[in-house]
Design an enzyme around this catalytic site. Structure first.
Site: not given
Ligand code: NAP
Length: 234
Positions: A87, A97, A142, A156-157, A190
């Site tokens: 995750n 960007t 995603s 990049a993403y 989300v």
């Molecule tokens: P988020 O709120 O930004 O949380 C990201 C999490 O990843 C945080 O716990 C962060 O830890 C952790 N993280 C980042 N770099 C890390 C590393 N090097 N080692 C360990 N943990 C690390 O993001 P989210 O929305 O929950 O997204 C979770 C996943 O869903 C991601 O892969 C994202 O690409 C995908 N996604 C999200 C959406 C959306 O709309 N939210 C849509 C499509 C896909 P810290 O707290 O330490 O920074």
């Protein structure tokens, strides 16, 4: 019945925290991991306070030594790793960007976390799953990684999620016939720190398909890309 054990990366907030919560609510033992121990422990305690079987283990997915330590811990203490939810992810530089100006540094950093992290974790933990002839891997991808819909913005993403999808296919093929199902999913847009406050979905809804894939029956799909439990184009 066997007590299943899941590893969730980036479990201290957002989707990772919610996926951990929903898995634990299903009676699965959850090893919630985070790169910041204080934040990770706090998150695990919150879930333990709700009576859930959640343990914390530190993990920065960009640190190979930390991946080794987690792998040892899973083998030594639990003797298994039934579920891996990749995750943890980053989206640098905002949505404006362009691929015309994106820095190589930003691409490198993003791929380090979003691709090399899951790559190394699958290399480390899928062998334990194969040995036990049971495993479910869920890669948080995603729609922005879909080649079918590829455009400019967040290059990049996008690149990292397309590459993660390729890894899903490779590991699914490598693990075929061993009881290990490897799939990618898109949670939708989300409301998390990454998605922002105007996103359409709650974390509960965003986590649903990941939890479904993490608990698939033995004859469930592998090597697929899903949103709302339905296949989507690569
Ligand atoms: P988020 O709120 O930004 O949380 C990201 C999490 O990843 C945080 O716990 C962060 O830890 C952790 N993280 C980042 N770099 C890390 C590393 N090097 N080692 C360990 N943990 C690390 O993001 P989210 O929305 O929950 O997204 C979770 C996943 O869903 C991601 O892969 C994202 O690409 C995908 N996604 C999200 C959406 C959306 O709309 N939210 C849509 C499509 C896909 P810290 O707290 O330490 O920074």
């Amino acid at each position: 019945m066997v007590q299943r054990v899941a590893v969730v990366t980036g479990g201290n907030r957002g989707l990772g925290f919610e996926i951990g919560r929903q898995l634990a609510a299903k009676g699965i033992g959850v090893v919630l991991t985070a790169r910041d121990s204080a934040r990770g422990e706090k998150a695990a305690k919150l879930l333990q306070g709700q009576g859930l079987n959640v343990l914390f283990h530190p993990l920065d997915v960009t640190d190979p030594a930390a991946i080794s330590k987690l792998t040892d811990y899973m083998a030594r203490v639990h003797g298994r790793c039934d579920i891996l939810v990749n995750n943890a992810g980053i989206l640098l530089g905002g949505r404006r960007t362009s691929v015309m100006t994106e820095s190589l540094e930003s691409v490198r950093k993003t791929v380090e976390t979003n691709v090399y992290g899951p790559f190394q974790l699958m290399q480390a933990l899928v062998p334990i799953m194969r040995k036990n002839r049971y495993g479910r891997v869920v890669n948080l991808s995603s729609g922005l990684g879909q080649l079918d819909e590829m455009g400019d913005g967040t290059p990049a993403y996008r690149l990292s999620k397309t590459a993660l999808n390729a890894l899903t296919r490779m590991f699914a093929a490598a693990a075929e016939g061993a009881g290990v199902l490897v799939n990618s999913m898109c949670p939708g847009w989300v409301r998390t720190d990454m998605g922002g406050p105007h996103a359409m979905r709650s974390v509960e809804k965003g986590a649903e398909t990941a939890v479904w894939l993490a608990t698939l029956p033995d004859d469930g799909p592998t090597g697929g890309f899903f949103r709302d439990r339905k296949r989507i184009a690569w």
